[in-house]
Scaffold this active site. Structure first.
Site, PDB file in Angstrom:
ATOM      1  N   GLY A 332      -4.244  -1.451  -0.899  1.00  0.00           N
ATOM      2  CA  GLY A 332      -3.022  -0.653  -0.830  1.00  0.00           C
ATOM      3  C   GLY A 332      -3.309   0.811  -1.087  1.00  0.00           C
ATOM      4  O   GLY A 332      -2.819   1.696  -0.386  1.00  0.00           O
ATOM      5  N   ALA A 333      -4.100   1.066  -2.127  1.00  0.00           N
ATOM      6  CA  ALA A 333      -4.415   2.438  -2.503  1.00  0.00           C
ATOM      7  C   ALA A 333      -5.625   2.414  -3.426  1.00  0.00           C
ATOM      8  O   ALA A 333      -5.986   1.373  -3.963  1.00  0.00           O
ATOM      9  CB  ALA A 333      -3.234   3.087  -3.215  1.00  0.00           C
ATOM     10  N   MET A 334      -6.250   3.593  -3.612  1.00  0.00           N
ATOM     11  CA  MET A 334      -7.436   3.671  -4.474  1.00  0.00           C
ATOM     12  C   MET A 334      -7.384   4.956  -5.278  1.00  0.00           C
ATOM     13  O   MET A 334      -7.151   6.029  -4.733  1.00  0.00           O
ATOM     14  CB  MET A 334      -8.700   3.581  -3.606  1.00  0.00           C
ATOM     15  CG  MET A 334     -10.002   3.784  -4.376  1.00  0.00           C
ATOM     16  SD  MET A 334     -10.225   2.533  -5.679  1.00  0.00           S
ATOM     17  CE  MET A 334     -11.198   3.474  -6.844  1.00  0.00           C
ATOM     18  N   GLU A 335      -7.660   4.795  -6.583  1.00  0.00           N
ATOM     19  CA  GLU A 335      -7.398   5.857  -7.550  1.00  0.00           C
ATOM     20  C   GLU A 335      -8.491   6.900  -7.711  1.00  0.00           C
ATOM     21  O   GLU A 335      -8.684   7.403  -8.816  1.00  0.00           O
ATOM     22  CB  GLU A 335      -7.139   5.213  -8.913  1.00  0.00           C
ATOM     23  CG  GLU A 335      -8.362   4.538  -9.580  1.00  0.00           C
ATOM     24  CD  GLU A 335      -8.497   3.049  -9.336  1.00  0.00           C
ATOM     25  OE1 GLU A 335      -7.906   2.576  -8.351  1.00  0.00           O
ATOM     26  OE2 GLU A 335      -9.181   2.380 -10.122  1.00  0.00           O
ATOM     27  N   ASN A 336      -9.228   7.255  -6.654  1.00  0.00           N
ATOM     28  CA  ASN A 336     -10.263   8.286  -6.797  1.00  0.00           C
ATOM     29  C   ASN A 336      -9.677   9.483  -7.546  1.00  0.00           C
ATOM     30  O   ASN A 336      -8.596   9.958  -7.222  1.00  0.00           O
ATOM     31  CB  ASN A 336     -10.750   8.739  -5.427  1.00  0.00           C
ATOM     32  CG  ASN A 336     -10.973   7.584  -4.496  1.00  0.00           C
ATOM     33  OD1 ASN A 336     -11.764   6.710  -4.778  1.00  0.00           O
ATOM     34  ND2 ASN A 336     -10.228   7.549  -3.399  1.00  0.00           N
ATOM     35  N   HIS A 368       1.140   3.615 -10.182  1.00  0.00           N
ATOM     36  CA  HIS A 368      -0.026   2.787 -10.513  1.00  0.00           C
ATOM     37  C   HIS A 368      -1.309   3.620 -10.428  1.00  0.00           C
ATOM     38  O   HIS A 368      -2.110   3.646 -11.365  1.00  0.00           O
ATOM     39  CB  HIS A 368      -0.102   1.604  -9.546  1.00  0.00           C
ATOM     40  CG  HIS A 368      -1.272   0.710  -9.743  1.00  0.00           C
ATOM     41  ND1 HIS A 368      -1.179  -0.513 -10.363  1.00  0.00           N
ATOM     42  CD2 HIS A 368      -2.577   0.848  -9.407  1.00  0.00           C
ATOM     43  CE1 HIS A 368      -2.379  -1.083 -10.403  1.00  0.00           C
ATOM     44  NE2 HIS A 368      -3.248  -0.270  -9.829  1.00  0.00           N
ATOM     45  N   GLU A 369      -1.483   4.313  -9.318  1.00  0.00           N
ATOM     46  CA  GLU A 369      -2.723   5.088  -9.136  1.00  0.00           C
ATOM     47  C   GLU A 369      -2.792   6.227 -10.131  1.00  0.00           C
ATOM     48  O   GLU A 369      -3.873   6.536 -10.655  1.00  0.00           O
ATOM     49  CB  GLU A 369      -2.833   5.609  -7.691  1.00  0.00           C
ATOM     50  CG  GLU A 369      -2.763   4.537  -6.602  1.00  0.00           C
ATOM     51  CD  GLU A 369      -3.654   3.326  -6.841  1.00  0.00           C
ATOM     52  OE1 GLU A 369      -4.759   3.486  -7.393  1.00  0.00           O
ATOM     53  OE2 GLU A 369      -3.228   2.193  -6.504  1.00  0.00           O
ATOM     54  N   HIS A 372      -4.018   5.145 -13.463  1.00  0.00           N
ATOM     55  CA  HIS A 372      -5.479   5.013 -13.485  1.00  0.00           C
ATOM     56  C   HIS A 372      -6.186   6.322 -13.828  1.00  0.00           C
ATOM     57  O   HIS A 372      -7.340   6.299 -14.256  1.00  0.00           O
ATOM     58  CB  HIS A 372      -5.997   4.571 -12.114  1.00  0.00           C
ATOM     59  CG  HIS A 372      -5.980   3.092 -11.898  1.00  0.00           C
ATOM     60  ND1 HIS A 372      -6.525   2.194 -12.787  1.00  0.00           N
ATOM     61  CD2 HIS A 372      -5.509   2.357 -10.858  1.00  0.00           C
ATOM     62  CE1 HIS A 372      -6.384   0.964 -12.296  1.00  0.00           C
ATOM     63  NE2 HIS A 372      -5.772   1.036 -11.139  1.00  0.00           N
ATOM     64  N   GLU A 391      -6.868  -2.502 -14.504  1.00  0.00           N
ATOM     65  CA  GLU A 391      -5.868  -2.937 -13.530  1.00  0.00           C
ATOM     66  C   GLU A 391      -4.605  -3.463 -14.212  1.00  0.00           C
ATOM     67  O   GLU A 391      -3.497  -3.243 -13.746  1.00  0.00           O
ATOM     68  CB  GLU A 391      -6.458  -3.967 -12.575  1.00  0.00           C
ATOM     69  CG  GLU A 391      -7.550  -3.402 -11.664  1.00  0.00           C
ATOM     70  CD  GLU A 391      -7.102  -2.189 -10.855  1.00  0.00           C
ATOM     71  OE1 GLU A 391      -5.891  -1.928 -10.751  1.00  0.00           O
ATOM     72  OE2 GLU A 391      -7.990  -1.485 -10.336  1.00  0.00           O
TER      73      GLU A 391
HETATM   74 ZN    ZN Z   1      -5.303  -0.365  -9.680  1.00  0.00          ZN
END
Ligand code: ZN
Ligand code: NAG
Ligand code: NAG
Ligand code: NAG
Ligand code: NAG
Ligand code: NAG
Length: 945
Positions: A332-336, A368-369, A372, A391
């Site tokens: 869905g998404a990535m927290e870079n 959410h991201e 993180h 997570e």
């Molecule tokens: Zn996550």
């Protein structure tokens, strides 16, 4: 020399010559000599190899990197060609030697190490260093190994330089390509990274484990028509030969390799600054930005960052955060850190197609991201076994961010449905896993990213906050984050902070580690039996491990004996408006008697208030009846919406486990005819979905089930109708739920209306009369009750639709009841010129859940297993989802045989291993359920008709 060919005859007792002359057995002689030489050679090689490597085992044979070298800084430069998809790169890694070693071992995968300019090691500040005598790749562990002429010296800093060639990959991980067709009809490419957990090594050689944090200087070289982004703002731009543009980014603070990100695209952005001075930008295709589809996300992102800075008590350390919406993205998404990547449909929001559900989903994933940025990025787990902390926290804290952005949504009331309900089903199998899970192989790392760490992780953290108190929880988090900032941590460090904070705040005998270990290091959760004594006003409470299949045996032992510290909360009927009473149940306590404060014999007791605890409750039959009676009365809304859903959910799962009679569970659904709230409805539909999976294809039961469900939903449907209900979130989503449920169970008026709306679209080629939030119901219903005409029309629309419309259609197309069409659809879904690679597996999943799709989907998956395995095995989410959905309706011995035959023929199931174990266990449980309950269900439904 012939001696070796002599045989000894035991009978004659003398040497018997087999008359082996050169003519007759010259070949044998040559062979024997060769074998001897070969053996000697092999022995020599072995001896030589052993001496060379010394007595220690070869360190590249271990899955984990040795800790002899500690990377401190990376200079990464990549040149990405978006025409040829060639990638040329160079990395200079500064490493400090912690223990003398003559090897440099780091990760590298799918790269060619440049033969003409081989890896080098030099001392920093021009000091001497050993030379690289040879180097090789060790693919099993994705290692690049450099062998040095002598040992590196302890405490010294060295610079390792590696030149490499790779590709802007077609697969959706590492540094990969994606594309879209712009308004002028041209295909435009972009390149972007996606690294978590083990794919940074596919973009640049690196020490790819989360505890090896380092700083990064990134330079991205690209063609002039593109813009480059990375974690930090751009520092300088240089024009190089051949028209290449080199963008150098500011030095990035200490972080793990998997959080590095860079991208090259022709996207546009909108941006603004937070009140605390952080620049936020939303990036997407130019036409989406122009249409204002980034505006909602920008507003949410800005507000949530400021909220979290305050909540965590640690300012966001980077000057900017970019959020980019990608046409192809694996999850869905990535927290870079500083450059968050999303699927387009998760970040963008079209205000011209308003939908409260999409608004919530968008805000939730952004929150959410952003969570993180603190949990995961600032403080990182020591190793992937602690991934649940990142997570689980992000999945819990996102609700706080969401609540801040939209308090009217009342999101905490959604938590049980959003997070706990499904994972409690997963976690009631003997093939489940603890949230804290030992990790020893690469597949383990990938498989850890499942519902257990996200949803159970979030649920047990919510439970923790509930028993420890909001302020104490927050204080401990602040301490944990500030003490471990830029470093790594393990869960015991968090438990220690919580215990300290709890003691300071007066809970002097609380040992958070003792409590939380029972929830994190063993799988599963308990059911609490509550048996009331109606004359004394007391109840006996006892716990046991809840297993959905009561016949299953747990083969994995737990040191904690599958017993839990349970914060049992309850309220009596007269006190429902008060805050709950809490009592602890300790693991070593047997049956315990509690005094129910203020419970009279004709009133019910409700336990696990707001479903804040990760456990189920089974009452005695009288209390179940009292609860059912209350639900069937005008006062049913005294029981909170999430608890109404939980009562139905617990009842069905207890019945499934054989701990409650199915008729009691069925009788808990009767009250739904009154309920107009989407939470209990959604939870009840999911709980009863089990029955549909198991006996949905049994016609005589289905013919009773459908009308029963239809009469429950019809009053809600009649109340809301098709005229859009405006108001709060619950009103809006409630209508969507009522319409989709009424149409699903065949309410005639609902089906007619949906079909008419779809026909109008086909006739006018214009669907602006179908409100966005009702589209999925209209499309699915019309396609389900229609034929080739409807399906072909929707397919053509799909091909030219934009991303969010495609998402709706890809699901609706799977609603057809025509087996031939389903097969065509499955075949087309493998062609990535028709269905995007990220969406192909969804088609298989949706068809697996369609009541006529069971064998279609299974046969297809079975026959095309290699395709899915080769194309998608890098991500457990994809594989798990496919296997779960395709086997969800398995409930016969033939199904089980199919499964077992398949598994015998495919001993390596990669990242789907866990999903297949669960499928076997579920199928066995379903077979037993049918044997024990099918007749009972039929009789009960007949009595209602
Ligand atoms: Zn996550
Ligand atoms: C990295 O970039 C910074 C400027 O952003 C520069 O000062 C520094 O010398 C570079 N290299 C290293 C090893 O830090
Ligand atoms: C945001 O702040 C940066 C400096 O940090 C500034 O360059 C930029 O112009 C600001 N953007 C807006 C939209 O105010
Ligand atoms: C809880 O109740 C169920 C159903 O009555 C029973 O099978 C089980 O043994 C009980 N467990 C405990 C620990 O009392
Ligand atoms: C369909 O819904 C619309 C909007 O509520 C309504 O005007 C229309 O009468 C309905 N048609 C049917 C056939 O129910
Ligand atoms: C679709 O219909 C709506 C309203 O009837 C109209 O405003 C819109 O321009 C139409 N769209 C197209 C593409 O014809």
């Amino acid at each position: 020399m012939s001696g070796i060919l002599k045989r000894y005859s035991m009978r004659s007792g003398k040497v018997h010559d087999e008359s082996c002359t050169w003519d007759k057995c010259g070949v044998k002689v040559v062979f024997a000599v060769c074998v001897t030489l070969l053996c000697i050679g092999l022995i020599l090689i072995i001896v030589f190899e052993t001496q060379r490597a010394g007595p220690a085992p070869k360190p590249w044979k271990q899955f984990r990197l040795p800790d002899t070298l500690i990377p401190v800084h990376y200079d990464v430069e990549v040149q990405a060609d978006l025409t040829t998809f060639d990638l040329i790169g160079r990395v200079d890694i500064s490493v400090r030697c912690a223990t003398p070693t003559s090897y440099v071992i780091l990760h590298s995968s799918e790269q060619e190490i440049d033969r003409n300019s081989a890896p080098t090691v030099r001392g920093s500040d021009g000091r001497n260093a050993p030379t690289v005598t040879s180097w090789f790749l060790f693919p099993e562990n994705e290692f690049l190994v450099l062998e040095l002429s002598e040992n590196l010296k302890e405490g010294e800093l060295y610079i390792v330089t590696i030149n490499f060639n790779g590709a802007v990959r077609a697969a959706l991980n590492g540094f990969y390509r994606s594309s879209y067709v712009n308004e002028q009809g041209q295909t435009r490419y972009l390149g972007i990274t996606d690294f978590q957990p083990q794919d940074a090594r596919k973009a640049y050689p690196c020490f790819d484990e989360p505890a090896f944090k380092a700083t990064f200087n990134v330079t991205v070289v690209h063609q002039p028509e593109y813009t480059a982004l990375s974690n930090m703002p751009r520092e300088s731009t240089e024009i190089r030969g051949g028209g290449w543009v080199a963008d150098k980014f500011q030095k990035m603070i200490r972080m793990p390799t998997y959080l590095l990100a860079f991208g090259v695209s022709d996207f546009d952005s909108i941006g603004s600054n937070t009140s605390t001075g952080i620049e936020t930008r939303i990036w997407a295709r130019p036409e989406y930005i122009a249409a204002g589809m980034g505006d909602f996300g920008l507003d949410v992102a800005n507000r949530v960052v400021v909220y979290f800075e305050d909540y965590f008590g640690v300012p966001f350390p980077l000057p900017k955060i970019d959020h980019i919406a990608l046409p192809d993205f694996n999850s869905g998404a990535m927290e870079n850190w500083g450059l968050i990547t999303y699927r387009e449909t998760r970040l963008l929001y079209d205000t011209n197609a308003p939908s409260a559900e999409v608004r919530k989903a968008t805000a939730r994933i952004i929150a959410h991201e952003l969570a993180h940025m603190w949990f995961g990025n600032l403080v990182t787990m020591e190793w992937w076994d602690g991934t649940w902390l990142n997570e689980g926290f992000a999945s819990y804290i996102q609700y706080k961010g969401l609540d801040f952005v939209d308090p009217g949504m009342n999101v905490m009331e959604h938590f049980a449905y959003d997070r706990s309900q499904s994972v409690m089903v997963d976690d009631s199998l003997t093939s489940s896993n603890p949230v804290y899970r030992p990790i020893t192989t690469a597949d383990d790392v990938t498989q850890v990213f499942g519902s257990i760490i996200y949803s159970k992780g979030a649920s047990i953290l919510r439970m923790l906050e509930n028993f420890i108190g909001e302020e104490t929880f927050k204080k401990a988090l602040k301490n944990y984050l500030s003490k471990n900032a830029y470093g790594n941590a393990v869960q015991d460090q968090l438990w220690a902070e919580l215990t300290t904070a709890a003691r300071e705040d007066g809970q002097t005998d609380l040992d958070v580690k003792a409590v939380m270990d029972t929830w994190t290091v063993q799988m599963g959760y308990p059911v609490v039996n509550m048996t009331r004594d109606y004359t004394r006003g007391t109840a006996e409470v006892a716990q046991q491990h809840f297993l959905v299949d009561s016949a299953a045996t747990v083969s994995v032992p737990s040191e904690l004996g599958y017993r839990w510290y349970i914060p049992l909360t309850y309220l009596t009927q007269a006190n429902l408006a008060n805050s709950p009473v809490q009592t602890w149940m300790a693991p070593d306590e047997g049956t315990k008697v509690i005094t129910l404060q203020g419970a009279s014999a004709n009133e019910f007791v409700l336990a696990n208030i707001n479903h804040a605890g990760f456990y189920r409750v089974n009452y005695d039959p009288t209390n179940w009846q009292l609860l059912a009676d209350h639900l069937n009365s005008d006062a049913f809304e005294d029981i909170p919406a999430d608890n109404r859903g939980t009562l139905v959910d617990d009842a069905f799962n207890l019945a499934r486990a054989g701990m409650l009679d199915l008729t009691t569970a069925m009788s808990m659904t009767q009250y739904l005819v009154r309920d107009r709230h989407f939470i209990p409805w959604s939870m009840a539909l999911r709980a009863t979905g089990y029955i549909e999976n198991v006996v949905g294809s049994v016609t005589e039961i289905s013919n009773l089930w459908q009308p029963y469900m239809r009469q429950l939903i019809s009053p809600f449907y009649e109340d809301v109708g098709w005229t859009l209900q405006e108001g709060d979130y619950n009103t809006e989503v409630g209508q969507v739920e009522a319409l989709s449920t009424a149409c699903k169970y065949g309410n005639g008026r609902c089906v007619n209306n949906a079909t008419m709306m779809f026909d109008q679209w086909m006739n006018t080629n214009n669907n602006s009369h179908i409100p966005e939030r009702l589209k999925s119901t209209v499309y699915c219903t019309a396609i389900k009750h229609g034929g080739n005409l409807e399906w072909d029309f929707a397919w053509q629309e799909y091909l030219s639709a934009e991303a969010s419309e495609q998402t709706l259609l890809i699901s609706a197309l799977a609603c057809t009841q025509d087996i031939d069409i389903l097969n065509t659809y499955l075949e087309r879904s493998q062609d990535d010129s028709l269905v995007r690679r990220q969406n192909g597996p969804l088609v298989v999943r949706y068809i697996g859940r369609n009541s006529v799709g069971k064998s279609v989907a299974w046969s297809f998956l079975r026959d095309n297993w290699d395709f899915y395995f080769d194309t998608y095995d890098g991500t457990s989410f994809t594989m798990t989802g496919i296997v779960e959905d395709v086997t969800s309706q398995f409930s016969t011995q033939e199904d089980l045989d199919e499964l077992e035959t398949f598994l015998a023929a495919h001993p390596n199931q990669g990242t789907a291993t866990q999903a297949f174990s669960q499928a076997v266990e579920n199928t066995q449980a379903n077979i037993r359920w049918r044997r024990d309950n099918e007749d009972k269900l039929r009789t009960w439904l007949q009595a209602q008709a």
